[in-house]
Design a protein around this motif. Structure first.
Motif, PDB file in Angstrom:
ATOM      1  N   ARG A   1       0.785  -1.233   0.000  1.00 12.77           N
ATOM      2  CA  ARG A   1       0.000   0.000   0.000  1.00 12.77           C
ATOM      3  C   ARG A   1       0.825   1.296   0.000  1.00 12.77           C
ATOM      4  O   ARG A   1       0.803   2.068   0.942  1.00 12.77           O
ATOM      5  CB  ARG A   1      -0.933   0.010   1.219  1.00 12.77           C
ATOM      6  CG  ARG A   1      -2.017  -1.030   1.183  1.00 12.77           C
ATOM      7  CD  ARG A   1      -2.348  -1.517   2.576  1.00 12.77           C
ATOM      8  NE  ARG A   1      -1.174  -2.222   3.126  1.00 12.77           N
ATOM      9  CZ  ARG A   1      -0.579  -1.956   4.284  1.00 12.77           C
ATOM     10  NH1 ARG A   1      -1.072  -1.043   5.077  1.00 12.77           N
ATOM     11  NH2 ARG A   1       0.503  -2.600   4.663  1.00 12.77           N
TER      12      ARG A   1
ATOM     13  N   HIS B   1      -0.584  -6.276  11.557  1.00  6.07           N
ATOM     14  CA  HIS B   1      -2.004  -6.398  11.231  1.00  6.07           C
ATOM     15  C   HIS B   1      -2.142  -7.122   9.903  1.00  6.07           C
ATOM     16  O   HIS B   1      -1.151  -7.388   9.218  1.00  6.07           O
ATOM     17  CB  HIS B   1      -2.715  -5.041  11.250  1.00  6.07           C
ATOM     18  CG  HIS B   1      -2.190  -4.000  10.328  1.00  6.07           C
ATOM     19  ND1 HIS B   1      -2.182  -4.131   8.960  1.00  6.07           N
ATOM     20  CD2 HIS B   1      -1.637  -2.784  10.571  1.00  6.07           C
ATOM     21  CE1 HIS B   1      -1.680  -3.035   8.414  1.00  6.07           C
ATOM     22  NE2 HIS B   1      -1.315  -2.198   9.366  1.00  6.07           N
TER      23      HIS B   1
ATOM     24  N   ILE C   1      -6.279  -1.330   6.860  1.00  3.91           N
ATOM     25  CA  ILE C   1      -6.524  -1.567   8.289  1.00  3.91           C
ATOM     26  C   ILE C   1      -5.888  -0.448   9.099  1.00  3.91           C
ATOM     27  O   ILE C   1      -4.778  -0.010   8.801  1.00  3.91           O
ATOM     28  CB  ILE C   1      -5.965  -2.947   8.693  1.00  3.91           C
ATOM     29  CG1 ILE C   1      -6.819  -4.029   8.020  1.00  3.91           C
ATOM     30  CG2 ILE C   1      -5.927  -3.104  10.215  1.00  3.91           C
ATOM     31  CD1 ILE C   1      -6.672  -5.398   8.576  1.00  3.91           C
TER      32      ILE C   1
ATOM     33  N   HIS D   1       3.333   4.812  11.107  1.00  2.00           N
ATOM     34  CA  HIS D   1       2.766   5.507   9.945  1.00  2.00           C
ATOM     35  C   HIS D   1       3.127   6.996   9.966  1.00  2.00           C
ATOM     36  O   HIS D   1       3.319   7.605   8.911  1.00  2.00           O
ATOM     37  CB  HIS D   1       1.260   5.280   9.849  1.00  2.00           C
ATOM     38  CG  HIS D   1       0.915   3.927   9.293  1.00  2.00           C
ATOM     39  ND1 HIS D   1       0.923   3.659   7.953  1.00  2.00           N
ATOM     40  CD2 HIS D   1       0.604   2.766   9.897  1.00  2.00           C
ATOM     41  CE1 HIS D   1       0.600   2.384   7.748  1.00  2.00           C
ATOM     42  NE2 HIS D   1       0.401   1.812   8.916  1.00  2.00           N
TER      43      HIS D   1
ATOM     44  N   HIS E   1       1.958   1.275  15.908  1.00  2.00           N
ATOM     45  CA  HIS E   1       1.366   1.432  14.583  1.00  2.00           C
ATOM     46  C   HIS E   1       1.149   2.906  14.257  1.00  2.00           C
ATOM     47  O   HIS E   1       1.444   3.363  13.141  1.00  2.00           O
ATOM     48  CB  HIS E   1       0.021   0.678  14.532  1.00  2.00           C
ATOM     49  CG  HIS E   1      -0.608   0.634  13.178  1.00  2.00           C
ATOM     50  ND1 HIS E   1      -1.726   1.368  12.856  1.00  2.00           N
ATOM     51  CD2 HIS E   1      -0.255  -0.026  12.058  1.00  2.00           C
ATOM     52  CE1 HIS E   1      -2.052   1.123  11.595  1.00  2.00           C
ATOM     53  NE2 HIS E   1      -1.179   0.283  11.085  1.00  2.00           N
TER      54      HIS E   1
ATOM     55  N   GLU F   1      -5.695   3.050   1.882  1.00  2.00           N
ATOM     56  CA  GLU F   1      -4.875   1.840   1.758  1.00  2.00           C
ATOM     57  C   GLU F   1      -5.610   0.785   0.934  1.00  2.00           C
ATOM     58  O   GLU F   1      -4.998   0.129   0.083  1.00  2.00           O
ATOM     59  CB  GLU F   1      -4.517   1.305   3.145  1.00  2.00           C
ATOM     60  CG  GLU F   1      -3.584   2.249   3.908  1.00  2.00           C
ATOM     61  CD  GLU F   1      -2.935   1.614   5.128  1.00  2.00           C
ATOM     62  OE1 GLU F   1      -3.181   0.427   5.396  1.00  2.00           O
ATOM     63  OE2 GLU F   1      -2.151   2.309   5.805  1.00  2.00           O
TER      64      GLU F   1
HETATM   65 MG   LIG Z   1      -0.542  -0.155   9.011  1.00  2.00          MG
END
Ligand SMILES: [Mg+2]
Ligand SMILES: [Mg+2]
Ligand SMILES: [Mg+2]
Ligand SMILES: [Mg+2]
Ligand SMILES: [Mg+2]
Ligand SMILES: [Mg+2]
Lengths: 149, 149, 149, 149, 149, 149
Positions: A89, A139, B146, C78, C74, B82
């Protein structure tokens, strides 16, 4: 107009990577009716090259793809890259951006269109986890690539 | 280590968009046991904005996401983007590169990890067709995004 | 409508990486008033993995992020990737495309919105140089990533 | 080795877009000492073309860039695109992916290197908000682009 | 309006990498008339860094670019990256996505515009093959990057 | 091993878009000997969709591609997108990032490999200018896409 068969080659590939062992038995009989060829496997790595290579090797060993014929390898390669883009992604990278994957893959080959002239196509589906190289910090992720052969 | 529940939120979302009407009934009872919230919908367009907007609107109307809370909208937005990257595989574009999509979408919200502190996450799954703006000149496509909420 | 506090978490992070040592003292007292938590560090490499890892490690060691909680890791991950995209502008790569970086980084955590329900967010700011692996053949670069935790 | 002056052209540009009105006065006197030329402005849109155009127009009107000379316009254009990549982080798109920006921009031109032969360079800095086209559903964003003229 | 000379610097670079040995002789005399400087070379690798490095080294050794001057190296670097994007079409990666290249490259420097003030520009052209790391499983590929110096 | 014929389908396509009218005559006789089919055209726009559409339409009208057969349209489409990536180098966008193109295009179809089983392939070559929507503020650009049919 190009008529498509009831069950797409991509859906078939996705269901294979999502299936539990019970569901898998059912899917296998489905596929025999559709005359699709397929192979299933697992791969896990921080190294994207290994992921690409694992799928190519499985497709060759299971005779889904003729390894001596570049047009078949080329079709598979681009389908793999498309599937990997769903998994990553944005940046087609794993270890370089400090992440790792654990994936199930399916390669399905067959004639998904009612018109015989549309010939054979290949679908590559991926499903598993992506995350930090620490167990559990991850995930789910998935991808689907489709190409004519 | 973060322990994950048996059925991932992403797998759940993917199975919803892949399901036939019979399979859907079965999935719905699964989801009640898992206390996941979800919504399902369809969208088709050459305009990517409409795809993003359709998913956001459905998630808001079905109270999967609180529309007044930016942190929830932000979580959903990045999950949508995503998922769209899996669908578009390389360029996050539709009409600009002369293609259109017809998609089913699912938004699933819940607690996929055994550790209560991991809290809520959202999964966006997409499945359908992508291709030229001429009926039938299309193949399957899918994506999964996600995010933590 | 979501009301934002006077000084954004991103501006705070950017000012930290841009600050001279005098300016830094002033910023530190600002941040105490805002109840933001933060950490500062330096990293330089041709290997992007080391850049990501240096920021993650600093954020964990300084207790900005709970390393056992995936949702926090997480969120940070990102935010780092988004900041790195500002630094690399197009290809999220360093050594592979024959370039290296020398960066200051700041990770800031706190509540940037007036509405308490918007909860905590994290900002990652990067500022430094990018260029050929020859001292001086480089220009400035910067990036900012923001995410809800 | 290429020696760089104390204050980089990029830092200068970033501080201009981050500055409060008080800080701006101080920065302006800094810049006169450094013989940097600059302009400042604001732009907000869901249409990326308008953002690019607003910056180009301001740079031309303020005589930072000679609009008849393609090499100058080319240098500015690529600096703008690089800055926009920091703002958009992944897809150089706004309305197409259902988001809008409100940005301050600075274009700074001058000689950032001690070696006279390194000549003139241009920096484009952007800072503001990005988010859904609903007031308040947005977070901060920034970008920096640098090019030789 | 900026008037361009009859033969563009990019076309010149492309014809150099496409030329057979006979055609090369003819092109060389063309280039002397146009007062363009150029160099030609070959590079093959799964490692993108080596490709970038081979072109930079050839341009420096043949005095197309002054290696001590960052602005010249910067101009060349971005022209190389742009050409590489034509070769890799989507992901600026080779070995990581399991592929290798065998390329001819040309770097051309000169004044392509009639207006003397437009000054010098550089073109980087690439032509060769890309494919699996197995001889013959490959197809042609090309790229062109252009920048002002 | 897959043996390639003397003159690649991609080189042929590139030479067609680079050719002067004299050179074109010579190339045309070359192509008859190689039994390659081809078409040539021009397109110019700020709208990428029009560029893609112009090439598709020319290929269909000149019977290079069977428009009723999706596998042929799919092969051509991906070859066009790959060529466009060489032209746009990073963001597959024109007007959105305030630029326009004027391009010559060639579509070549045939059997470039000595092994008959490798079958037919298609090459799309693009060459022209890209730049601001002001005449003359532009430089050259090129792209090449290749796919099996
Ligand atoms: Mg992620
Ligand atoms: Mg396709
Ligand atoms: Mg965001
Ligand atoms: Mg640069
Ligand atoms: Mg350019
Ligand atoms: Mg290929």
């Amino acid at each position: 107009m190009v008529e498509q068969q009831n069950k797409g080659i991509g859906k078939q590939a996705l269901q294979l990577v999502l299936a539990s062992s019970d569901e898998l038995e059912e899917l296998k009989s489905d596929m025999e009716q559709l005359t699709y060829q397929y192979c299933l496997g697992k791969t896990g790595s921080m190294d994207l090259q290994k992921v690409v290579s694992a799928i190519e090797t499985a497709a060759k060993r299971n005779h889904i793809i003729k390894e001596k014929l570049y047009r078949e390898m080329h079709a598979l390669y681009h389908a793999i890259l498309e599937a990997v883009q769903g998994v990553t992604r944005g940046q087609v990278q794993l270890g370089d951006v400090m992440r790792t994957v654990g994936l199930r893959f399916a390669v399905v080959r067959g004639k998904p269109y009612a018109n015989e002239d549309e010939g054979e196509w290949v679908a590559v589906a991926l499903y598993g986890t992506i995350g930090a190289p620490i167990r559990g910090l991850e995930h789910e992720t998935a991808g689907l690539g489709i190409n004519h052969i």
